[in-house]
Design an enzyme around this catalytic site. Structure first.
Site, PDB file in Angstrom:
ATOM      1  N   GLU A  25      30.734  42.605  27.797  1.00 21.68           N
ATOM      2  CA  GLU A  25      30.772  43.624  28.924  1.00 21.68           C
ATOM      3  C   GLU A  25      30.592  44.783  28.560  1.00 21.68           C
ATOM      4  O   GLU A  25      30.707  45.432  27.878  1.00 21.68           O
ATOM      5  CB  GLU A  25      31.729  43.497  30.260  1.00 21.68           C
ATOM      6  CG  GLU A  25      33.008  43.123  29.691  1.00 21.68           C
ATOM      7  CD  GLU A  25      34.255  43.759  30.559  1.00 21.68           C
ATOM      8  OE1 GLU A  25      33.622  44.337  31.532  1.00 21.68           O
ATOM      9  OE2 GLU A  25      35.282  43.314  30.445  1.00 21.68           O
ATOM     10  N   SER A 140      40.378  41.937  42.746  1.00 20.22           N
ATOM     11  CA  SER A 140      39.151  42.116  41.820  1.00 20.22           C
ATOM     12  C   SER A 140      38.268  40.768  42.216  1.00 20.22           C
ATOM     13  O   SER A 140      38.604  39.511  42.567  1.00 20.22           O
ATOM     14  CB  SER A 140      39.551  42.008  40.130  1.00 20.22           C
ATOM     15  OG  SER A 140      38.108  42.242  39.783  1.00 20.22           O
ATOM     16  N   ASP A 142      36.312  39.860  39.647  1.00 19.42           N
ATOM     17  CA  ASP A 142      36.392  39.060  38.811  1.00 19.42           C
ATOM     18  C   ASP A 142      37.053  37.672  39.806  1.00 19.42           C
ATOM     19  O   ASP A 142      36.289  36.855  38.770  1.00 19.42           O
ATOM     20  CB  ASP A 142      37.489  39.117  37.666  1.00 19.42           C
ATOM     21  CG  ASP A 142      37.003  40.920  37.322  1.00 19.42           C
ATOM     22  OD1 ASP A 142      35.228  41.182  37.363  1.00 19.42           O
ATOM     23  OD2 ASP A 142      37.395  41.449  37.017  1.00 19.42           O
ATOM     24  N   LYS A 159      46.241  42.007  33.081  1.00 21.88           N
ATOM     25  CA  LYS A 159      47.575  43.276  32.358  1.00 21.88           C
ATOM     26  C   LYS A 159      48.589  43.386  33.377  1.00 21.88           C
ATOM     27  O   LYS A 159      48.265  42.480  34.389  1.00 21.88           O
ATOM     28  CB  LYS A 159      46.716  44.854  32.365  1.00 21.88           C
ATOM     29  CG  LYS A 159      46.071  45.216  31.425  1.00 21.88           C
ATOM     30  CD  LYS A 159      46.202  46.552  31.817  1.00 21.88           C
ATOM     31  CE  LYS A 159      45.345  47.003  30.512  1.00 21.88           C
ATOM     32  NZ  LYS A 159      44.459  46.447  30.562  1.00 21.88           N
TER      33      LYS A 159
HETATM   34  N1  PSU Z   1      40.791  45.399  33.325  1.00 22.94           N
HETATM   35  C1  PSU Z   1      41.761  45.869  31.389  1.00 22.94           C
HETATM   36  N2  PSU Z   1      39.823  46.301  30.916  1.00 22.94           N
HETATM   37  C2  PSU Z   1      39.043  46.465  31.676  1.00 22.94           C
HETATM   38  C3  PSU Z   1      39.283  45.461  32.741  1.00 22.94           C
HETATM   39  C4  PSU Z   1      39.860  45.482  33.505  1.00 22.94           C
HETATM   40  O1  PSU Z   1      41.924  45.083  31.056  1.00 22.94           O
HETATM   41  O2  PSU Z   1      38.082  47.493  31.197  1.00 22.94           O
HETATM   42  C5  PSU Z   1      38.048  45.683  33.346  1.00 22.94           C
HETATM   43  C6  PSU Z   1      36.470  44.821  33.385  1.00 22.94           C
HETATM   44  O3  PSU Z   1      34.839  44.702  33.015  1.00 22.94           O
HETATM   45  C7  PSU Z   1      36.833  44.205  34.729  1.00 22.94           C
HETATM   46  C8  PSU Z   1      37.223  45.262  35.755  1.00 22.94           C
HETATM   47  O4  PSU Z   1      35.991  42.841  35.046  1.00 22.94           O
HETATM   48  O5  PSU Z   1      37.951  46.156  35.195  1.00 22.94           O
HETATM   49  C9  PSU Z   1      38.023  44.901  36.662  1.00 22.94           C
HETATM   50  O6  PSU Z   1      37.964  46.222  38.130  1.00 22.94           O
HETATM   51  P1  PSU Z   1      38.622  45.616  39.216  1.00 22.94           P
HETATM   52  O7  PSU Z   1      40.208  45.533  38.676  1.00 22.94           O
HETATM   53  O8  PSU Z   1      37.900  47.315  39.940  1.00 22.94           O
HETATM   54  O9  PSU Z   1      37.829  44.594  39.834  1.00 22.94           O
HETATM   55 MN    MN Z   2      40.233  46.373  42.926  1.00 26.06          MN
END
Ligand code: PSU
Ligand code: MN
Length: 302
Positions: A25, A140, A142, A159
């Site tokens: 990514e 997320s 994800d 995390k």
């Molecule tokens: N967690 C990490 N490092 C990262 C991310 C998540 O430890 O760089 C990044 C990844 O690209 C993940 C995104 O897909 O943050 C998730 O963001 P959000 O929580 O806004 O969906």
């Molecule tokens: Mn979010």
């Protein structure tokens, strides 16, 4: 659809030759780590994948195209530019149509890898259900992607800025396998263990490759999380990092950080409060994931 895909020469040749390819990514580069460590890590991770028998394909949105494999100059641009959007599923079409720069999250990278027929994807950590999500609804994208897109994500767990228990419940509801690589419990990114037991453990890359093949042969849509603990020598002390995360969450709350800014804010704040030790750990675990992911890709390709 194929008109939006643009392959680097290395990836194109690998695919033509039937070699294993591993997706990477770009949000981790542009929003997950500071410059210049981000670019250096990205290059080293790519090389680790090559050294372990696969070909790296870092994915990003550039000039109306989904790039599958970035040049050195493109990596540098993503690591050292302010004007790069964090691109998740909702953002892809707009960023492509308006020809802007987009760094793909886990969700968006899964979508692009799937379009390019790449099934194995290495990163650091996935997004998940945030603490307090029962009121903020911060979950997320994800996780939704893992529920529907056929790509396996090798990571160091999630995390503990997230609610790990709720994240696992969400994945369970959506039928996403979470495999502990050499572990019975979910790794918590900076630390090797959490309180959450997993249902699937695999000690060999081949076991994981076989599981993925059967899953998709059966038409069971969606991805898988392969959770690989940070190496012992690089892990942070649990009580130390837990305290820091509490402090960072408090500051995020006070500053009313919301939406897509939450995760980058937390990563930056944790780095600041650990005086860079979180970054060192992050770099070490991504490299370790690259070794494991490349081996899984090699087995999956057989
Ligand atoms: N967690 C990490 N490092 C990262 C991310 C998540 O430890 O760089 C990044 C990844 O690209 C993940 C995104 O897909 O943050 C998730 O963001 P959000 O929580 O806004 O969906
Ligand atoms: Mn979010």
């Amino acid at each position: 659809m194929k008109q939006y895909l643009s392959y680097s020469q290395e990836v194109q040749e690998a695919m033509a030759a039937g070699k294993p390819v591993v997706a990477l990514e770009s949000t981790i580069i542009s929003h997950g780590m500071p410059y210049p460590q981000n670019v250096q890590t990205a290059r080293e991770v790519e090389q680790i994948i090559r050294d372990n028998g696969a070909v790296p394909a870092t994915i990003a949105i550039i000039d109306g195209m989904i790039k599958i494999g970035l040049s050195d100059e493109e990596l540098e641009m993503f690591g050292n530019s302010q004007g790069v959007a964090k691109a998740s599923r909702r953002d892809l079409a707009y960023l492509l149509a308006t020809k802007q720069l987009g760094a793909t999250t886990v969700a968006a990278t899964m979508i692009c890898a799937d379009l390019a027929d790449i099934r194995i994807f290495v990163t650091g950590g996935i997004g998940g259900v945030h603490r307090g999500a029962e009121t903020t609804m911060d979950i997320s994208a994800d996780l939704e992607e893992l529920a529907q897109t056929d790509v396996a994500v090798i990571c160091a767990g999630a995390k503990s800025i997230l609610d790990l228990g709720l994240t696992l419940e969400y994945l369970e509801t959506n039928g996403v396998p979470v495999v502990g690589y050499g572990t019975d419990v979910l790794p918590a990114f900076f630390t090797r263990v959490s309180d959450f037991k997993l249902n699937i453990r695999a000690d060999e890359p081949k076991t994981i490759a076989d599981m993925l093949r059967v899953k998709w042969d059966l038409g069971l849509k969606g991805g898988a999380v392969i959770a690989n603990p940070i190496p012992e020598a690089d892990a942070l002390d649990k009580s130390f990092i837990d305290g820091i995360i509490q402090q960072a969450l408090k500051e995020a709350d006070e500053l009313h950080i919301a939406g897509k800014d939450v995760t980058p804010f937390m990563l930056g704040k944790v780095k600041e409060l650990t005086e860079g030790r979180s970054l060192d750990a992050n770099i070490a675990l991504v490299k370790h994931n690259a070794v494991v992911g490349a081996k899984i890709a090699v087995e999956f390709n057989k």
